[in-house]
Design an enzyme around this catalytic site. Structure first.
Site, PDB file in Angstrom:
ATOM      1  N   GLY A  63      31.880  78.833  70.195  1.00 14.84           N
ATOM      2  CA  GLY A  63      32.853  78.141  69.361  1.00 14.84           C
ATOM      3  C   GLY A  63      33.856  79.094  68.757  1.00 14.84           C
ATOM      4  O   GLY A  63      33.799  80.312  68.965  1.00 14.84           O
ATOM      5  N   PRO A  65      35.897  81.294  65.895  1.00 13.36           N
ATOM      6  CA  PRO A  65      35.413  82.117  64.774  1.00 13.36           C
ATOM      7  C   PRO A  65      35.432  81.335  63.465  1.00 13.36           C
ATOM      8  O   PRO A  65      36.303  80.488  63.236  1.00 13.36           O
ATOM      9  CB  PRO A  65      36.432  83.274  64.736  1.00 13.36           C
ATOM     10  CG  PRO A  65      37.058  83.294  66.085  1.00 13.36           C
ATOM     11  CD  PRO A  65      37.069  81.879  66.572  1.00 13.36           C
ATOM     12  N   GLY A  66      34.460  81.628  62.614  1.00  9.43           N
ATOM     13  CA  GLY A  66      34.433  81.032  61.286  1.00  9.43           C
ATOM     14  C   GLY A  66      33.853  79.641  61.212  1.00  9.43           C
ATOM     15  O   GLY A  66      33.999  78.958  60.201  1.00  9.43           O
ATOM     16  N   THR A  67      33.157  79.187  62.267  1.00  9.08           N
ATOM     17  CA  THR A  67      32.604  77.829  62.265  1.00  9.08           C
ATOM     18  C   THR A  67      31.123  77.785  61.894  1.00  9.08           C
ATOM     19  O   THR A  67      30.511  76.723  61.952  1.00  9.08           O
ATOM     20  CB  THR A  67      32.813  77.161  63.637  1.00  9.08           C
ATOM     21  OG1 THR A  67      32.322  78.031  64.666  1.00  9.08           O
ATOM     22  CG2 THR A  67      34.288  76.878  63.890  1.00  9.08           C
ATOM     23  N   GLY A  68      30.522  78.930  61.549  1.00 10.88           N
ATOM     24  CA  GLY A  68      29.153  78.921  61.049  1.00 10.88           C
ATOM     25  C   GLY A  68      28.104  79.439  61.996  1.00 10.88           C
ATOM     26  O   GLY A  68      26.910  79.194  61.787  1.00 10.88           O
ATOM     27  N   LYS A  69      28.476  80.205  63.016  1.00 10.21           N
ATOM     28  CA  LYS A  69      27.497  80.684  63.995  1.00 10.21           C
ATOM     29  C   LYS A  69      26.512  81.672  63.368  1.00 10.21           C
ATOM     30  O   LYS A  69      25.305  81.556  63.562  1.00 10.21           O
ATOM     31  CB  LYS A  69      28.236  81.322  65.190  1.00 10.21           C
ATOM     32  CG  LYS A  69      29.117  80.353  65.963  1.00 10.21           C
ATOM     33  CD  LYS A  69      29.658  80.966  67.234  1.00 10.21           C
ATOM     34  CE  LYS A  69      30.679  82.045  66.973  1.00 10.21           C
ATOM     35  NZ  LYS A  69      31.952  81.511  66.430  1.00 10.21           N
ATOM     36  N   SER A  70      27.020  82.651  62.627  1.00 10.19           N
ATOM     37  CA  SER A  70      26.120  83.643  62.026  1.00 10.19           C
ATOM     38  C   SER A  70      25.235  83.007  60.960  1.00 10.19           C
ATOM     39  O   SER A  70      24.078  83.396  60.790  1.00 10.19           O
ATOM     40  CB  SER A  70      26.930  84.797  61.422  1.00 10.19           C
ATOM     41  OG  SER A  70      27.799  84.318  60.419  1.00 10.19           O
ATOM     42  N   SER A 525      54.856  72.519  74.615  1.00  9.74           N
ATOM     43  CA  SER A 525      55.424  71.772  73.489  1.00  9.74           C
ATOM     44  C   SER A 525      56.939  71.917  73.389  1.00  9.74           C
ATOM     45  O   SER A 525      57.562  71.265  72.550  1.00  9.74           O
ATOM     46  CB  SER A 525      54.774  72.228  72.175  1.00  9.74           C
ATOM     47  OG  SER A 525      55.072  73.578  71.905  1.00  9.74           O
ATOM     48  N   LYS A 568      54.691  73.781  62.292  1.00  6.76           N
ATOM     49  CA  LYS A 568      56.045  73.813  62.853  1.00  6.76           C
ATOM     50  C   LYS A 568      57.050  73.182  61.897  1.00  6.76           C
ATOM     51  O   LYS A 568      58.155  73.702  61.702  1.00  6.76           O
ATOM     52  CB  LYS A 568      56.061  73.080  64.191  1.00  6.76           C
ATOM     53  CG  LYS A 568      55.300  73.792  65.292  1.00  6.76           C
ATOM     54  CD  LYS A 568      55.264  72.958  66.563  1.00  6.76           C
ATOM     55  CE  LYS A 568      54.478  73.663  67.666  1.00  6.76           C
ATOM     56  NZ  LYS A 568      54.381  72.841  68.894  1.00  6.76           N
TER      57      LYS A 568
END
Length: 647
Positions: A63, A65-70, A525, A568
């Site tokens: 996933g 970074p920063g989504t709670g893996k550790s 885009s 944007k």
């Protein structure tokens, strides 16, 4: 654009009550004691971690970074069944010194065993010191007695005796006794652990992860360090009966991944020197226990760089989990984010608590960063950084609470590198007038882009249509470091131009330039920007420069949604642009800051002819009308076919 869409656009900037629970500040919110209960928005991952902990299964977490893996890895260590932890000793092998033995004892007994053997060695060393000192004194005393009647020879003889005595004293105290060399070394000490061990092996080199043997240049004459004392345990051995967490596991060398696989399969691994040029390469211990649970983590690229057999091992005796980066925007999940604020404050221990209004501001920021309607972001490490920045600012101001106003001010402090780079780009482009925000120009569009999905930037796009010098079909030439998806988007736009333009476009070459795109262009885009620029150049119709636009385009002229709409729009507002055209499907994604709501008009569109009507100077709206008629004509055969099929 119809009136209902305009009303909906204006309503997006109005704030609603975001929390349905009453509290004065976050000190009133209880924080669960277990880490597994503190994980937010990853319900599926939590269930799998609980199952894996019960059965001691390996897990691969993929996933953003920063989504709670550790955090999940640490939570698993708390959930593992309590087993009898052991201490690991490295014992000298008198017969084969370079093959030290390994022994295990219950946790706490290893240190006592080493201490007892060391005490015996100390007593032996004290005896040796007394004996060597007695020999030194005896030699000096004999020299004095032997030269008592010969004063001329006494100094020379005494000096020689002292030299011999000190040499013997030095050699006896430098060489190790057999008792000392038999003292074992404590490789793994679990005497102070009540729960399963957890070790983070992220970024560790092979020696730190797999164990190593220190180099010792003094390997002769009894001066060298015994091999068993130079053996160092790796994290895989320290994680025995616990959890080994490794983020970005794909960055490990293949040889290291192979040894890690062997350790997982066997539950034990010998320790040897990792460098072939070291004296440690000759030392190889007996297998050391390493029955750990592996929590491997990374992003989708990690799976491509993993050793196939290692990943297969996890698949065969564990679970693979994809970590979500957003969660539904429900009252329950908003309450969870409020608890997250309390958790971060408790963990940090240095920042004051947040007021109710400040927590609502955090929830609004989670909505903004989700970049998806009716969702909240789960990149909670970034939100945690904002919480700490707000806390630091409150401490600096001498406030006892973090208010909503302080939180809004702290957003400037917590801006990412991409945000700061975007600001720098914007200032440079304003200074050198790389883009315009007034009047109208032919073939020039203010496009919009994002850096790392979090920071917007104005990207001018210019188009020029010139006669082709070749008899073959005209070429489309796009410059600005376009990557694969962006190049394909240019090709798709050419299909729209061929379909709608009533000219023989094969007689022309189309030059498209992404102005000052030093970092390159990725994504589709900019499709509507490219199409508008080409049509403007073909029809000699000026484009409003107070308008910016973003949106993808199908080959049939339908405007489809894009990412980073909020970032944007805010970048356009910062640049002084007054109007922004976006896909109608993105209107619910827009969560702009309060300070921008009166500075920019957001215009949602469905089709390409709507884009033209909003982008071109009012005197050239007939071009949009013509394209609308063409689009209607193209759609009639499809409608007739549908009616025939129904009959």
């Amino acid at each position: 654009m119809d009136s209902e869409a305009k009303k909906a656009t204006k309503q997006k900037v109005k704030r609603e009550k975001l929390l349905d629970i009453a509290f004065n500040d976050t000190s009133e919110i209880s924080v669960p004691p277990r880490l597994i209960d503190q994980v937010i928005g990853q319900d599926n991952s939590v269930e799998i971690i609980k199952k894996a902990a019960l059965q001691r299964r390996h897990v691969l977490l993929i996933g953003e970074p920063g989504t709670g893996k550790s955090m999940l890895g640490q939570a698993m260590a708390e959930l593992l069944p309590k087993e009898e932890l052991v201490d690991v000793l490295c014992i000298p092998n008198p017969k084969y010194p370079n093959q030290p033995r390994v022994a295990t004892l219950p946790a706490g007994h290893g240190a006592r065993k080493v201490e007892m053997d060391a005490e015996v060695a100390r007593k032996s060393g004290n005896k040796r010191f007394i004996i060597s000192l007695a020999i030194l004194l005896a030699i000096i005393g004999y020299a004095l007695i032997a030269t008592a009647g010969n004063t001329a020879m006494q100094p020379q003889t005494l000096l020689m005796a002292m030299f011999v005595g000190f040499f013997i004293f030095f050699m006896l105290n430098q060489s190790r006794s057999r008792t000392e060399t038999l003292v074992p070394k404590l490789l793994v000490d679990n005497s102070k652990k009540d729960t399963a061990p957890f070790y983070d092996g992220t970024g560790s080199h092979a020696g730190a992860l797999l164990g190593d043997v220190r180099h010792d240049p003094f390997q002769s004459g009894g001066l060298g360090t015994p091999p068993h004392e130079r053996v160092e345990a790796g994290l895989i051995h320290k994680s025995n009966l616990g959890v080994l967490y490794t983020d970005e596991i794909g960055t490990l060398e293949m040889r290291t991944q192979q040894k890690l696989l062997t350790a997982m399969q066997e539950g034990k691994l010998q320790i040897t020197g990792q460098s072939e040029l070291s004296s440690g390469a000759m030392v190889r211990s007996e297998p050391v226990p390493c029955n750990f649970v592996l929590i491997a983590a990374g992003n989708i690229e990690t799976t491509r760089n993993m050793h196939p057999a290692l990943r297969s091992r996890i698949q065969g005796s564990g679970y693979e989990v994809y970590m979500k980066d957003t969660m539904p925007d429900t009252p329950e999940n908003r309450r969870r984010l409020a608890r997250f604020c309390a958790q971060e404050i408790v963990k940090d221990r240095k920042i004051p608590h947040f007021t109710h209004e400040a927590v609502e501001e955090i929830i609004y920021e989670a909505q903004r960063r989700a970049d998806k309607k009716d969702h909240l972001t789960l990149r909670l490490r970034e939100l945690g950084g904002l919480i700490r920045a707000a806390g630091d600012l409150a401490k600096e101001k001498g406030e006892t609470m973090v208010t909503a106003e302080i939180l809004r001010q702290s957003k400037t402090l917590a801006r990412t590198l991409e945000n700061q780079i975007s600001d720098s780009y914007a200032e440079d482009r304003k200074m050198y007038k790389i883009f315009e925000i007034q009047d109208a120009a032919v073939g020039r569009v203010n496009g919009l882009a994002v850096i790392n999905q979090r920071s917007g930037i104005v990207m001018p796009i210019e188009a020029e249509v010139v006669p082709a010098f070749s008899r073959r079909e005209g070429k489309i030439i796009a410059t600005g470091q376009l990557r694969i998806i962006a190049r394909e988007a240019v090709q798709n736009v050419s299909a729209i131009v061929k379909r709608y333009v009533g000219k023989d476009i094969s007689d022309f070459d189309y030059h498209i330039q992404f102005v000052a795109s030093h970092a390159g262009v990725e994504g589709d885009s900019a499709s509507i920007s490219i199409a508008v620029a080409i049509i403007s150049a073909l029809e000699k119709a000026p484009i409003r420069q107070d308008t910016a636009m973003t949106g993808s385009l199908t080959v049939r002229g339908i405007v489809v949604p894009i990412g980073g709409a909020t970032a944007k729009i805010e970048a356009a507002a910062d640049a002084g642009i007054k109007r922004v055209i976006i896909p109608v499907q993105n209107i619910d994604d827009v969560k702009i800051e309060e300070k921008y709501k009166d500075d920019v008009e957001i215009i949602p569109v469905h089709n390409f002819h709507e884009v033209l009507r909003e982008a071109l100077h009012p005197d050239y709206h007939y071009i949009a009308n013509k394209y609308e008629e063409l689009a209607t004509e193209f759609s009639k055969p499809q409608e007739n076919n549908k009616k025939k099929s129904k009959k």
